[in-house]
Design a protein around this motif. Sequence first.
Motif, PDB file in Angstrom:
ATOM      1  N   GLN A 247       0.955  -1.092   0.064  1.00 34.47           N
ATOM      2  CA  GLN A 247      -0.063   0.118   0.108  1.00 34.47           C
ATOM      3  C   GLN A 247       0.826   1.316   0.068  1.00 34.47           C
ATOM      4  OE1 GLN A 247      -3.542   0.431  -0.024  1.00 34.47           O
ATOM      5  NE2 GLN A 247      -3.543  -1.795  -0.604  1.00 34.47           N
ATOM      6  N   ARG A 248       2.088   1.237   0.735  1.00 38.26           N
ATOM      7  CA  ARG A 248       2.971   2.214   0.612  1.00 38.26           C
ATOM      8  C   ARG A 248       3.320   2.832  -0.812  1.00 38.26           C
ATOM      9  NH1 ARG A 248       8.165   1.584  -0.573  1.00 38.26           N
ATOM     10  NH2 ARG A 248       9.794   3.313  -0.170  1.00 38.26           N
ATOM     11  N   LEU A 249       3.096   2.017  -1.970  1.00 37.00           N
ATOM     12  CA  LEU A 249       3.557   2.260  -3.270  1.00 37.00           C
ATOM     13  C   LEU A 249       2.504   3.266  -3.845  1.00 37.00           C
ATOM     14  CD1 LEU A 249       4.715  -1.183  -4.785  1.00 37.00           C
ATOM     15  CD2 LEU A 249       6.021   0.811  -3.839  1.00 37.00           C
ATOM     16  N   ARG A 250       1.375   3.330  -3.306  1.00 39.25           N
ATOM     17  CA  ARG A 250       0.428   4.568  -3.590  1.00 39.25           C
ATOM     18  C   ARG A 250       0.905   5.717  -3.216  1.00 39.25           C
ATOM     19  NH1 ARG A 250      -5.222   2.808  -3.943  1.00 39.25           N
ATOM     20  NH2 ARG A 250      -5.772   0.579  -3.003  1.00 39.25           N
ATOM     21  N   ARG A 251       1.821   5.851  -2.448  1.00 37.89           N
ATOM     22  CA  ARG A 251       2.602   7.181  -2.075  1.00 37.89           C
ATOM     23  C   ARG A 251       3.870   7.380  -2.883  1.00 37.89           C
ATOM     24  NH1 ARG A 251       0.851   4.574   2.525  1.00 37.89           N
ATOM     25  NH2 ARG A 251       3.064   4.750   3.479  1.00 37.89           N
ATOM     26  N   ILE A 252       4.007   6.715  -4.084  1.00 39.69           N
ATOM     27  CA  ILE A 252       5.438   6.782  -4.522  1.00 39.69           C
ATOM     28  C   ILE A 252       5.022   7.071  -6.091  1.00 39.69           C
ATOM     29  CG2 ILE A 252       7.641   5.777  -5.382  1.00 39.69           C
ATOM     30  CD1 ILE A 252       7.543   6.025  -2.322  1.00 39.69           C
ATOM     31  N   ARG A 253       5.468   8.201  -6.684  1.00 41.30           N
ATOM     32  CA  ARG A 253       4.933   8.063  -7.884  1.00 41.30           C
ATOM     33  C   ARG A 253       5.732   7.356  -8.912  1.00 41.30           C
ATOM     34  NH1 ARG A 253       4.503  13.504  -6.178  1.00 41.30           N
ATOM     35  NH2 ARG A 253       2.746  14.570  -6.691  1.00 41.30           N
ATOM     36  N   GLN A 254       5.130   6.909  -9.903  1.00 46.70           N
ATOM     37  CA  GLN A 254       5.982   5.963 -11.343  1.00 46.70           C
ATOM     38  C   GLN A 254       6.865   6.853 -11.738  1.00 46.70           C
ATOM     39  OE1 GLN A 254       5.786   2.908 -11.700  1.00 46.70           O
ATOM     40  NE2 GLN A 254       6.816   2.883 -13.689  1.00 46.70           N
ATOM     41  N   LEU A 255       6.552   8.018 -12.154  1.00 44.76           N
ATOM     42  CA  LEU A 255       7.585   8.906 -12.921  1.00 44.76           C
ATOM     43  C   LEU A 255       8.232   9.869 -12.414  1.00 44.76           C
ATOM     44  CD1 LEU A 255       5.589   9.152 -16.426  1.00 44.76           C
ATOM     45  CD2 LEU A 255       7.553   7.762 -16.007  1.00 44.76           C
TER      46      LEU A 255
END
Length: 435
Positions: A39-47
Amino acid sequence: MTYANAKLEEEKVFKDPVHRYVHVRDQVIWDLVGTREFQRLRRIRQLGTTFLVFHGAEHSRFSHSLGVYEIVRRIVDDIFVGRPDWDESERLLVLCAALLHDLGHGPFSHAFENVFELDHEDYTRQILLGDTEVNAILKKVADDFPEKVSQVIEKTYPNKQVISLISSQIDADRMDYLQRDAYFTGVSYGHFDMERILRVMRPRKNQVVIKATGMHAVEDYIMSRYQMYLQIYFHPVSRSAEVILNNILKRVKQLSLEGYTFKHEPTHFLAFFRNTITLEDYLALDESILFTYFQLWMQEEDAILSDLSRRFVNRKLFQYIDLDPGVELNKYQKLQELFKKAGLNPDYYLVHDTTADLPYDFYRPGEEEVRVPIFLEMKNGELRELSRESIIVDAISGRMKRDHKIYFPLDFLEDDSSHPTIKQQILTLLRRDGK
């Protein structure tokens, strides 16, 4: 029924703008999606900083990870199922590896890793094997399952066919991010016929090949990747934002080492400054935390830190020109001297940045770091390397596209309230390219 084979009572779906739906039937996958680490990956932009150029590029590594999982799920459940060279027992392993492949990325990962000398792949491994919710779920499958997932992501797993689905020159990772990044940036470059590519993928021992009839779809995919790198991933304005971001973190680290007293103690960074980072320290950081600090650092007494933070938050980016210090060393050194005389620290305000990419490569004896080529399966069953059959791919194979730029604060240089003569000399040097 074992946990590894457990299915949800009802299929769960995520509505997705790229793949329409992401389908989940496996209990293991559903449980992994719900972990705090995923769920932490929601707060990391892909780009990363690209949203400062293409305002729609706000999508996260969470959505990308789901997309990679969905592509792999379609391959193993629809395309490979029942084929003699595909081992069904690898299904759950490759699905988990696809879902979790980006788990260790940090906020604005490349700049963050560069300044603090970190490796997101190492943190992916730590999350998979450490005291985490993800590890607890993977261990319920089998004691050695977390290690197997880690090996697939690290590309050390014995079955290279499994690895190639997630990491190769035509893998689910690239197929998702090219389409997803194109969608959210609003460009057309990243679109290609993925449906066709999936239909012509075939499992062969230790590799995945493409039926020769699908060659043109693969050509389109490779050209899409080539154009996306030039137009999106290496966009000079996005690189300008990353240069500033990189220098903010570099300045904070330097000030901390010098014993500078911050108005607001950067608590979340202390372990990174002292090189005593625990996995918990790493997981506590995301881009919302960094933006909070950028806002606070705008008020710092240190002029460099406050200026760079203001530039990033308010999108007051550096200007750039094409210049390779390896070719024009005298000019670059002269600029460094003049920047110092003008009161601008060249370490932070005159930055050389370079990018390079190979759109497609193939094995050539004696070369290091070669990539596994894409093979076409001919009518007679023979395998032929793609560039030997495709004129288009042959034209760009092995051709490294390299770009050099230097970045600088044009607004400072055009402000003649201080050092006007020196600044004019700098501008004259910078504008020799006709800019």
